[in-house]
Design a protein around this motif. Structure first.
Motif, mmCIF file in Angstrom:
data_model
loop_
_atom_site.group_PDB
_atom_site.id
_atom_site.type_symbol
_atom_site.label_atom_id
_atom_site.label_comp_id
_atom_site.label_asym_id
_atom_site.label_seq_id
_atom_site.Cartn_x
_atom_site.Cartn_y
_atom_site.Cartn_z
ATOM 1 N N LEU A 17 -39.444 -77.607 -15.502
ATOM 2 C CA LEU A 17 -39.162 -76.224 -15.105
ATOM 3 C C LEU A 17 -39.525 -75.228 -16.194
ATOM 4 C CD1 LEU A 17 -35.746 -76.536 -13.255
ATOM 5 C CD2 LEU A 17 -37.967 -75.995 -12.252
ATOM 6 N N GLY A 18 -39.306 -75.573 -17.434
ATOM 7 C CA GLY A 18 -39.606 -74.637 -18.513
ATOM 8 C C GLY A 18 -38.637 -73.474 -18.507
ATOM 9 N N GLU A 19 -39.025 -72.408 -19.175
ATOM 10 C CA GLU A 19 -38.149 -71.239 -19.311
ATOM 11 C C GLU A 19 -38.302 -70.237 -18.169
ATOM 12 O OE1 GLU A 19 -35.772 -70.675 -21.700
ATOM 13 O OE2 GLU A 19 -36.199 -72.730 -22.302
ATOM 14 N N GLU A 20 -39.466 -70.201 -17.545
ATOM 15 C CA GLU A 20 -39.703 -69.223 -16.486
ATOM 16 C C GLU A 20 -40.225 -69.926 -15.250
ATOM 17 O OE1 GLU A 20 -41.934 -65.787 -17.536
ATOM 18 O OE2 GLU A 20 -40.980 -65.620 -19.496
ATOM 19 N N LEU A 21 -39.985 -69.299 -14.103
ATOM 20 C CA LEU A 21 -40.377 -69.875 -12.830
ATOM 21 C C LEU A 21 -40.964 -68.779 -11.952
ATOM 22 C CD1 LEU A 21 -40.251 -72.400 -10.982
ATOM 23 C CD2 LEU A 21 -37.983 -71.620 -10.280
ATOM 24 N N SER A 22 -42.164 -68.991 -11.487
ATOM 25 C CA SER A 22 -42.788 -68.043 -10.577
ATOM 26 C C SER A 22 -42.513 -68.507 -9.147
ATOM 27 C CB SER A 22 -44.298 -68.000 -10.832
ATOM 28 O OG SER A 22 -44.917 -67.176 -9.880
ATOM 29 N N VAL A 23 -41.995 -67.600 -8.325
ATOM 30 C CA VAL A 23 -41.606 -67.960 -6.964
ATOM 31 C C VAL A 23 -42.303 -67.034 -5.978
ATOM 32 C CG1 VAL A 23 -39.667 -68.162 -5.367
ATOM 33 C CG2 VAL A 23 -39.353 -68.730 -7.777
ATOM 34 N N ALA A 24 -42.956 -67.622 -4.979
ATOM 35 C CA ALA A 24 -43.562 -66.836 -3.908
ATOM 36 C C ALA A 24 -42.466 -66.424 -2.925
ATOM 37 C CB ALA A 24 -44.629 -67.659 -3.194
ATOM 38 N N LEU A 25 -42.512 -65.184 -2.452
ATOM 39 C CA LEU A 25 -41.500 -64.677 -1.537
ATOM 40 C C LEU A 25 -42.091 -64.412 -0.165
ATOM 41 C CD1 LEU A 25 -39.847 -62.006 -3.873
ATOM 42 C CD2 LEU A 25 -39.096 -64.361 -3.469
ATOM 43 N N ARG A 30 -38.042 -61.351 0.602
ATOM 44 C CA ARG A 30 -38.336 -60.106 -0.114
ATOM 45 C C ARG A 30 -37.417 -58.984 0.372
ATOM 46 N NH1 ARG A 30 -44.305 -58.958 -0.688
ATOM 47 N NH2 ARG A 30 -43.901 -60.512 -2.253
ATOM 48 N N ASN A 31 -37.203 -58.901 1.688
ATOM 49 C CA ASN A 31 -36.324 -57.878 2.252
ATOM 50 C C ASN A 31 -34.885 -58.074 1.767
ATOM 51 O OD1 ASN A 31 -35.721 -55.656 4.017
ATOM 52 N ND2 ASN A 31 -34.804 -57.149 5.416
ATOM 53 N N GLU A 32 -34.390 -59.313 1.785
ATOM 54 C CA GLU A 32 -33.031 -59.598 1.338
ATOM 55 C C GLU A 32 -32.870 -59.329 -0.159
ATOM 56 O OE1 GLU A 32 -32.687 -63.619 2.669
ATOM 57 O OE2 GLU A 32 -32.193 -63.026 4.718
ATOM 58 N N LEU A 33 -33.882 -59.695 -0.933
ATOM 59 C CA LEU A 33 -33.831 -59.449 -2.373
ATOM 60 C C LEU A 33 -33.839 -57.942 -2.664
ATOM 61 C CD1 LEU A 33 -33.743 -60.589 -5.213
ATOM 62 C CD2 LEU A 33 -36.245 -60.804 -5.131
ATOM 63 N N ALA A 34 -34.628 -57.198 -1.921
ATOM 64 C CA ALA A 34 -34.666 -55.741 -2.092
ATOM 65 C C ALA A 34 -33.302 -55.128 -1.773
ATOM 66 C CB ALA A 34 -35.748 -55.134 -1.208
ATOM 67 N N MET A 35 -32.653 -55.616 -0.720
ATOM 68 C CA MET A 35 -31.325 -55.122 -0.361
ATOM 69 C C MET A 35 -30.325 -55.432 -1.478
ATOM 70 S SD MET A 35 -29.102 -53.735 1.686
ATOM 71 C CE MET A 35 -29.703 -53.687 3.351
ATOM 72 N N LEU A 36 -30.328 -56.671 -1.956
ATOM 73 C CA LEU A 36 -29.396 -57.063 -3.025
ATOM 74 C C LEU A 36 -29.649 -56.282 -4.309
ATOM 75 C CD1 LEU A 36 -29.335 -60.916 -2.447
ATOM 76 C CD2 LEU A 36 -27.471 -59.289 -1.984
ATOM 77 N N GLU A 37 -30.906 -56.082 -4.630
ATOM 78 C CA GLU A 37 -31.231 -55.343 -5.853
ATOM 79 C C GLU A 37 -30.793 -53.890 -5.729
ATOM 80 O OE1 GLU A 37 -34.796 -54.703 -9.043
ATOM 81 O OE2 GLU A 37 -34.848 -56.387 -7.667
ATOM 82 N N SER A 38 -30.965 -53.307 -4.561
ATOM 83 C CA SER A 38 -30.541 -51.927 -4.352
ATOM 84 C C SER A 38 -29.024 -51.790 -4.465
ATOM 85 C CB SER A 38 -30.993 -51.439 -2.976
ATOM 86 O OG SER A 38 -32.393 -51.423 -2.905
ATOM 87 N N VAL A 39 -28.310 -52.753 -3.930
ATOM 88 C CA VAL A 39 -26.850 -52.695 -3.916
ATOM 89 C C VAL A 39 -26.254 -53.030 -5.278
ATOM 90 C CG1 VAL A 39 -24.779 -53.784 -2.942
ATOM 91 C CG2 VAL A 39 -26.695 -53.190 -1.456
ATOM 92 N N TYR A 40 -26.714 -54.107 -5.900
ATOM 93 C CA TYR A 40 -26.117 -54.561 -7.154
ATOM 94 C C TYR A 40 -26.722 -53.924 -8.394
ATOM 95 C CZ TYR A 40 -23.625 -58.088 -4.495
ATOM 96 O OH TYR A 40 -22.807 -58.728 -3.608
ATOM 97 N N ASP A 41 -27.908 -53.382 -8.268
ATOM 98 C CA ASP A 41 -28.576 -52.688 -9.366
ATOM 99 C C ASP A 41 -28.528 -53.471 -10.687
ATOM 100 O OD1 ASP A 41 -30.055 -50.608 -10.466
ATOM 101 O OD2 ASP A 41 -28.240 -49.547 -11.131
ATOM 102 N N PRO A 42 -29.061 -54.699 -10.674
ATOM 103 C CA PRO A 42 -29.045 -55.493 -11.911
ATOM 104 C C PRO A 42 -30.068 -54.945 -12.905
ATOM 105 C CG PRO A 42 -30.335 -56.619 -10.263
ATOM 106 C CD PRO A 42 -29.752 -55.395 -9.593
ATOM 107 N N ASP A 43 -29.922 -55.360 -14.173
ATOM 108 C CA ASP A 43 -30.897 -54.953 -15.186
ATOM 109 C C ASP A 43 -32.280 -55.501 -14.852
ATOM 110 O OD1 ASP A 43 -29.001 -53.574 -16.607
ATOM 111 O OD2 ASP A 43 -28.539 -55.266 -17.919
ATOM 112 N N GLU A 44 -32.301 -56.738 -14.338
ATOM 113 C CA GLU A 44 -33.559 -57.376 -13.939
ATOM 114 C C GLU A 44 -33.337 -58.140 -12.643
ATOM 115 O OE1 GLU A 44 -35.082 -59.939 -16.968
ATOM 116 O OE2 GLU A 44 -34.759 -58.484 -18.548
ATOM 117 N N THR A 45 -34.377 -58.275 -11.852
ATOM 118 C CA THR A 45 -34.305 -59.050 -10.617
ATOM 119 C C THR A 45 -33.956 -60.501 -10.915
ATOM 120 O OG1 THR A 45 -35.957 -57.601 -9.625
ATOM 121 C CG2 THR A 45 -35.575 -59.701 -8.540
#
Length: 111
Positions: A17-25, A30-45
């Motif tokens: 796995l290493g330190e980083e993981l690239s994930v296709a959405l 993508r829609n659910e992640l956008a909703m969660l990011e808008s609501v929770y407003d994290p420093d990073e996705t």
């Protein structure tokens, strides 16, 4: 398969796995992640993805789904993995409390 094979597979996958993981959405994700990011407003996705993995893992443990798959693929449970031995080995040890504990109020997993 058994406990040793599970440990080896986890170690190998962890290294891969290493330190980083690239994930296709896909569109739904993508829609659910956008909703969660808008609501929770994290420093990073990335923080939301980490939380999602923790939540999926916790749910799999709590529902027994993880044990089902571990038993099917490796013939062990998560408890056995955490103890580093199977219940058969544990119960064979002299003067040890037999598993499972008799206390019905004891939580199976504690995080």
């Amino acid at each position: 398969m058994g406990l040793d094979e599970l440990s080896d597979d986890i170690d190998a996958t962890y290294a891969d796995l290493g330190e980083e993981l690239s994930v296709a959405l896909d569109t739904e994700t993508r829609n659910e992640l956008a909703m969660l990011e808008s609501v929770y407003d994290p420093d990073e996705t990335d923080e939301l993805v980490r939380r999602a993995i923790h939540m999926l893992f916790q749910t799999a443990v709590d529902t027994g789904n993880l044990d089902f798959h571990l038993r099917s693929g490796y013939d062990v449970t998560y408890d056995e993995y955490l103890m580093g031995m199977t219940m058969d080995t544990y119960n064979e040890q002299p003067q040890q409390q037999q598993y499972p504990p008799q206390d019905d109020n004891a939580r199976r997993y504690q995080f």
